[in-house]
Scaffold this active site. Structure first.
Site, mmCIF file in Angstrom:
data_model
loop_
_atom_site.group_PDB
_atom_site.id
_atom_site.type_symbol
_atom_site.label_atom_id
_atom_site.label_comp_id
_atom_site.label_asym_id
_atom_site.label_seq_id
_atom_site.Cartn_x
_atom_site.Cartn_y
_atom_site.Cartn_z
ATOM 1 N N GLU A 1 -11.981 2.904 6.004
ATOM 2 C CA GLU A 1 -10.828 3.096 6.889
ATOM 3 C C GLU A 1 -10.710 4.580 7.243
ATOM 4 O O GLU A 1 -9.672 5.203 7.036
ATOM 5 C CB GLU A 1 -9.537 2.584 6.238
ATOM 6 C CG GLU A 1 -8.428 2.381 7.260
ATOM 7 C CD GLU A 1 -7.052 2.203 6.622
ATOM 8 O OE1 GLU A 1 -6.214 1.512 7.213
ATOM 9 O OE2 GLU A 1 -6.810 2.778 5.553
ATOM 10 N N GLU B 1 0.837 -1.204 0.000
ATOM 11 C CA GLU B 1 0.000 0.000 0.000
ATOM 12 C C GLU B 1 0.869 1.248 0.000
ATOM 13 O O GLU B 1 1.718 1.407 0.882
ATOM 14 C CB GLU B 1 -0.898 0.012 1.236
ATOM 15 C CG GLU B 1 -1.725 1.271 1.390
ATOM 16 C CD GLU B 1 -2.471 1.331 2.721
ATOM 17 O OE1 GLU B 1 -3.412 2.129 2.822
ATOM 18 O OE2 GLU B 1 -2.089 0.585 3.658
#
Length: 260
Positions: free
Chosen positions: A255, A155
């Protein structure tokens, strides 16, 4: 956009949506809010927790009746500047032990997606040496998790001057190296967090067009602020429609840190 925030279809990130609660209480809270699927940052203080700690976390997921869709590898102490141990040569043996704990959780809970924080740059170490360590460790994680259907993910992150993976292209370059080592295309997936991509000024549509085939998981929070959609400027409807048009069939994880 409404279905993005629908708890019946979205994935709740336990570590952000329920950050005020003890780790063991978070899955139950998500279930009471209607979520059927969840994800979590590494829920332990150490990369290799005790068997009791593992059982308590796994038991909280099972008791809540939710599906654990994604789990982060060990991050370390963010306040001390730690961002994972994947690329740290002096911790390679520890990383291998950590993978076995992750594998144990995968066997018990069925989780299949694993975000692996790359690790910050280490003073006194050549960048190529850290990268070689990361590639070797990712190849090892792939080999241990693939028989279970597991996929390690990289990520890009924003706001961290010492973190090497800032753009989607940065992450994909490492992924391609790992694929070359394993001989398996897609041995590591790309996690697309739309908040982080926006925060570093990326052209999100261009990233989706260029790397959509490698994206295996999507997270969202609005930018600026890292709060729920509608509190910032990201055009989620457009970006998510583009992802779907490019073949993305995975889940959408929330998130963000709730502003309300």
């Amino acid at each position: 956009m409404l279905d993005v925030l629908d708890p019946l279809t979205a994935v709740a990130n336990l570590s952000t949506l329920y950050s005020a609660l003890p780790v063991g209480d978070r899955p139950g809270a998500a279930a009471r809010d209607g979520y059927r699927a969840v994800e979590s940052w590494w829920p332990f203080e150490r990369p290799v927790p005790s068997g009791t700690e593992i059982d308590e976390f796994a038991g909280s997921i099972e008791a809540a009746g939710v599906e654990l869709v994604a789990l982060n590898f060990f991050l370390g102490d963010p306040a001390a500047g730690e961002r994972g141990i994947l690329s740290h040569p002096e911790r390679a043996a520890e990383f291998h032990d950590h993978v076995e704990v992750v594998r144990r959780l995968a066997l018990r809970l069925g989780v299949r997606l694993f975000c692996v924080p790359f690790g910050d740059r280490r003073p006194g170490l050549a960048e190529r040496d850290q990268r070689a360590t990361a590639v070797a460790n990712l190849a090892h994680a792939h080999r241990r998790l693939r028989p279970l259907g597991g996929v390690p993910m990289l990520e890009p992150l924003s706001g961290l001057p010492s973190y090497p993976l800032v753009t989607a292209a940065d992450a994909v370059a490492v992924i391609e190296e790992v694929d070359g080592v394993t001989g398996v295309p897609g041995s590591v997936g790309l996690l697309a967090d739309l908040y982080h991509l926006a925060a570093v000024g990326s052209d999100i549509d261009a990233d989706i067009d260029a790397h959509g085939g490698r994206i295996v998981h999507v997270q969202l929070a609005d930018h600026p602020g890292r709060h729920e959609p509608g509190t910032g400027r990201i055009d989620f409807a457009r970006h998510l429609s583009r992802l779907r048009a490019r073949g993305y069939t995975g889940r959408i994880a929330l998130e963000f840190f709730p502003a309300r």
